[in-house]
Design a protein around this motif. Sequence first.
Motif, PDB file in Angstrom:
ATOM      1  N   LEU A 122      22.481  13.717   9.529  1.00 30.83           N
ATOM      2  CA  LEU A 122      21.497  14.764   9.818  1.00 30.83           C
ATOM      3  C   LEU A 122      20.790  15.230   8.553  1.00 30.83           C
ATOM      4  CD1 LEU A 122      23.399  16.856  12.517  1.00 30.83           C
ATOM      5  CD2 LEU A 122      21.497  15.264  12.850  1.00 30.83           C
ATOM      6  N   ILE A 123      21.518  15.319   7.453  1.00 32.78           N
ATOM      7  CA  ILE A 123      20.899  15.687   6.173  1.00 32.78           C
ATOM      8  C   ILE A 123      19.892  14.621   5.752  1.00 32.78           C
ATOM      9  CG2 ILE A 123      21.355  15.920   3.690  1.00 32.78           C
ATOM     10  CD1 ILE A 123      23.903  17.425   4.412  1.00 32.78           C
ATOM     11  N   LEU A 124      20.240  13.350   5.918  1.00 34.81           N
ATOM     12  CA  LEU A 124      19.318  12.272   5.569  1.00 34.81           C
ATOM     13  C   LEU A 124      18.039  12.351   6.402  1.00 34.81           C
ATOM     14  CD1 LEU A 124      18.671   9.647   4.036  1.00 34.81           C
ATOM     15  CD2 LEU A 124      19.814   8.428   5.889  1.00 34.81           C
ATOM     16  N   LEU A 125      18.178  12.517   7.704  1.00 31.69           N
ATOM     17  CA  LEU A 125      17.001  12.608   8.571  1.00 31.69           C
ATOM     18  C   LEU A 125      16.182  13.857   8.261  1.00 31.69           C
ATOM     19  CD1 LEU A 125      18.567  11.478  11.978  1.00 31.69           C
ATOM     20  CD2 LEU A 125      17.124  10.147  10.426  1.00 31.69           C
ATOM     21  N   GLY A 126      16.883  14.967   8.042  1.00 29.99           N
ATOM     22  CA  GLY A 126      16.179  16.208   7.714  1.00 29.99           C
ATOM     23  C   GLY A 126      15.459  16.135   6.383  1.00 29.99           C
ATOM     24  N   SER A 127      16.096  15.537   5.395  1.00 33.94           N
ATOM     25  CA  SER A 127      15.442  15.432   4.087  1.00 33.94           C
ATOM     26  C   SER A 127      14.266  14.466   4.137  1.00 33.94           C
ATOM     27  CB  SER A 127      16.444  15.001   3.016  1.00 33.94           C
ATOM     28  OG  SER A 127      16.949  13.711   3.270  1.00 33.94           O
ATOM     29  N   ALA A 128      14.363  13.430   4.986  1.00 34.45           N
ATOM     30  CA  ALA A 128      13.241  12.496   5.124  1.00 34.45           C
ATOM     31  C   ALA A 128      12.037  13.187   5.756  1.00 34.45           C
ATOM     32  CB  ALA A 128      13.663  11.290   5.954  1.00 34.45           C
ATOM     33  N   LEU A 129      12.272  14.092   6.677  1.00 33.37           N
ATOM     34  CA  LEU A 129      11.166  14.818   7.299  1.00 33.37           C
ATOM     35  C   LEU A 129      10.663  15.962   6.418  1.00 33.37           C
ATOM     36  CD1 LEU A 129      12.398  14.989  11.001  1.00 33.37           C
ATOM     37  CD2 LEU A 129      10.590  13.568  10.062  1.00 33.37           C
ATOM     38  N   LEU A 130      11.588  16.681   5.813  1.00 34.17           N
ATOM     39  CA  LEU A 130      11.203  17.856   5.034  1.00 34.17           C
ATOM     40  C   LEU A 130      10.614  17.530   3.667  1.00 34.17           C
ATOM     41  CD1 LEU A 130      14.215  20.214   5.830  1.00 34.17           C
ATOM     42  CD2 LEU A 130      11.897  20.316   6.760  1.00 34.17           C
ATOM     43  N   CYS A 131      10.795  16.333   3.169  1.00 35.33           N
ATOM     44  CA  CYS A 131      10.323  15.995   1.832  1.00 35.33           C
ATOM     45  C   CYS A 131       8.824  15.769   1.766  1.00 35.33           C
ATOM     46  CB  CYS A 131      11.051  14.776   1.286  1.00 35.33           C
ATOM     47  SG  CYS A 131      10.531  13.218   2.013  1.00 35.33           S
ATOM     48  N   LEU A 132       8.179  15.572   2.896  1.00 29.81           N
ATOM     49  CA  LEU A 132       6.760  15.226   2.884  1.00 29.81           C
ATOM     50  C   LEU A 132       5.870  16.390   2.467  1.00 29.81           C
ATOM     51  CD1 LEU A 132       6.741  13.030   6.084  1.00 29.81           C
ATOM     52  CD2 LEU A 132       6.785  12.282   3.707  1.00 29.81           C
ATOM     53  N   LYS A 133       6.179  17.597   2.915  1.00 27.72           N
ATOM     54  CA  LYS A 133       5.350  18.751   2.558  1.00 27.72           C
ATOM     55  C   LYS A 133       5.481  19.108   1.075  1.00 27.72           C
ATOM     56  CE  LYS A 133       2.279  21.384   4.276  1.00 27.72           C
ATOM     57  NZ  LYS A 133       0.975  20.788   4.534  1.00 27.72           N
ATOM     58  N   PRO A 134       6.693  19.178   0.511  1.00 29.56           N
ATOM     59  CA  PRO A 134       6.778  19.415  -0.938  1.00 29.56           C
ATOM     60  C   PRO A 134       6.122  18.311  -1.758  1.00 29.56           C
ATOM     61  CG  PRO A 134       8.898  19.858   0.068  1.00 29.56           C
ATOM     62  CD  PRO A 134       8.027  19.257   1.124  1.00 29.56           C
ATOM     63  N   ALA A 135       6.182  17.071  -1.278  1.00 31.10           N
ATOM     64  CA  ALA A 135       5.510  15.975  -1.976  1.00 31.10           C
ATOM     65  C   ALA A 135       4.002  16.194  -1.980  1.00 31.10           C
ATOM     66  CB  ALA A 135       5.862  14.637  -1.330  1.00 31.10           C
ATOM     67  N   ALA A 136       3.463  16.680  -0.866  1.00 31.44           N
ATOM     68  CA  ALA A 136       2.028  16.980  -0.808  1.00 31.44           C
ATOM     69  C   ALA A 136       1.679  18.118  -1.763  1.00 31.44           C
ATOM     70  CB  ALA A 136       1.624  17.339   0.625  1.00 31.44           C
ATOM     71  N   TRP A 137       2.582  19.092  -1.907  1.00 33.72           N
ATOM     72  CA  TRP A 137       2.345  20.193  -2.859  1.00 33.72           C
ATOM     73  C   TRP A 137       2.352  19.672  -4.295  1.00 33.72           C
ATOM     74  CZ3 TRP A 137       6.499  23.640  -0.198  1.00 33.72           C
ATOM     75  CH2 TRP A 137       5.969  24.181   0.987  1.00 33.72           C
ATOM     76  N   ILE A 138       3.225  18.718  -4.577  1.00 36.88           N
ATOM     77  CA  ILE A 138       3.278  18.128  -5.922  1.00 36.88           C
ATOM     78  C   ILE A 138       2.006  17.329  -6.201  1.00 36.88           C
ATOM     79  CG2 ILE A 138       4.479  16.413  -7.351  1.00 36.88           C
ATOM     80  CD1 ILE A 138       7.076  17.218  -5.870  1.00 36.88           C
ATOM     81  N   ILE A 139       1.528  16.610  -5.198  1.00 37.28           N
ATOM     82  CA  ILE A 139       0.384  15.724  -5.371  1.00 37.28           C
ATOM     83  C   ILE A 139      -0.939  16.485  -5.448  1.00 37.28           C
ATOM     84  CG2 ILE A 139      -0.974  13.992  -4.120  1.00 37.28           C
ATOM     85  CD1 ILE A 139       1.655  12.755  -3.266  1.00 37.28           C
ATOM     86  N   LYS A 140      -1.039  17.616  -4.772  1.00 41.73           N
ATOM     87  CA  LYS A 140      -2.318  18.326  -4.660  1.00 41.73           C
ATOM     88  C   LYS A 140      -2.994  18.603  -6.002  1.00 41.73           C
ATOM     89  CE  LYS A 140      -4.549  22.029  -2.176  1.00 41.73           C
ATOM     90  NZ  LYS A 140      -4.381  23.093  -1.210  1.00 41.73           N
ATOM     91  N   PRO A 141      -2.295  19.123  -7.020  1.00 40.06           N
ATOM     92  CA  PRO A 141      -2.995  19.347  -8.293  1.00 40.06           C
ATOM     93  C   PRO A 141      -3.322  18.066  -9.054  1.00 40.06           C
ATOM     94  CG  PRO A 141      -0.730  20.166  -8.424  1.00 40.06           C
ATOM     95  CD  PRO A 141      -0.962  19.707  -7.027  1.00 40.06           C
ATOM     96  N   LEU A 142      -2.737  16.945  -8.660  1.00 41.63           N
ATOM     97  CA  LEU A 142      -2.999  15.679  -9.340  1.00 41.63           C
ATOM     98  C   LEU A 142      -4.209  14.936  -8.782  1.00 41.63           C
ATOM     99  CD1 LEU A 142       0.664  14.346  -9.586  1.00 41.63           C
ATOM    100  CD2 LEU A 142      -0.652  15.524 -11.345  1.00 41.63           C
ATOM    101  N   LYS A 143      -4.667  15.290  -7.588  1.00 44.62           N
ATOM    102  CA  LYS A 143      -5.770  14.565  -6.944  1.00 44.62           C
ATOM    103  C   LYS A 143      -7.047  14.533  -7.775  1.00 44.62           C
ATOM    104  CE  LYS A 143      -4.264  14.995  -2.188  1.00 44.62           C
ATOM    105  NZ  LYS A 143      -4.582  15.468  -0.851  1.00 44.62           N
ATOM    106  N   PRO A 144      -7.464  15.633  -8.419  1.00 46.89           N
ATOM    107  CA  PRO A 144      -8.695  15.553  -9.216  1.00 46.89           C
ATOM    108  C   PRO A 144      -8.603  14.580 -10.388  1.00 46.89           C
ATOM    109  CG  PRO A 144      -8.149  17.846  -8.785  1.00 46.89           C
ATOM    110  CD  PRO A 144      -7.001  17.017  -8.306  1.00 46.89           C
TER     111      PRO A 144
END
Length: 158
Positions: A106-128
């Motif tokens: 359950l932790i593996l499945l939850g972390s696979a789903l929950l990791c996408l939003k923080p990854a988008a937050w990390i990527i957002k300032p790098l897009k420019p």
Amino acid sequence: METFFTLISSFPTVLWTGLLLFCLMYWGVALIGLADFDTPEIDPELPDGGLEGIAGVAASLGLDGVPLSVALTAISLSGWTISYFADLLIFGPEASGLVAMIGSILILLGSALLCLKPAAWIIKPLKPLFKNTRASNNDLLGATGIVVYAVSPTAGVI
């Protein structure tokens, strides 16, 4: 420190650890110049304006606009962090048995789903930073070119 190494080498965090180590090895090789940084981007702009497949999913999650290696590194870092702290806070290093195995899945499945939003937050300032690096064949395809040269009696074509 023993708890840290126990948790990163046990299920489910070991899967994220392997992916994160792969990304870190890629960046190490790219840093010394053996790998090229020009990895494919997840480009959601298709000629007909539609979003299909991985590009559509990446665009809807905010993971577009950067090279695939950057997006994969952000996903693996956030997934590893979520999995590590969930395993540490819920079970700890001494977990064993059927309940711990089901909880780890359950932790593996939850972390696979929950990791996408923080990854988008990390990527957002790098897009420019990657906005001007996009090159396309359409930039030169079909354009008229002029070839200018000179001929010298001693040197030939200059």
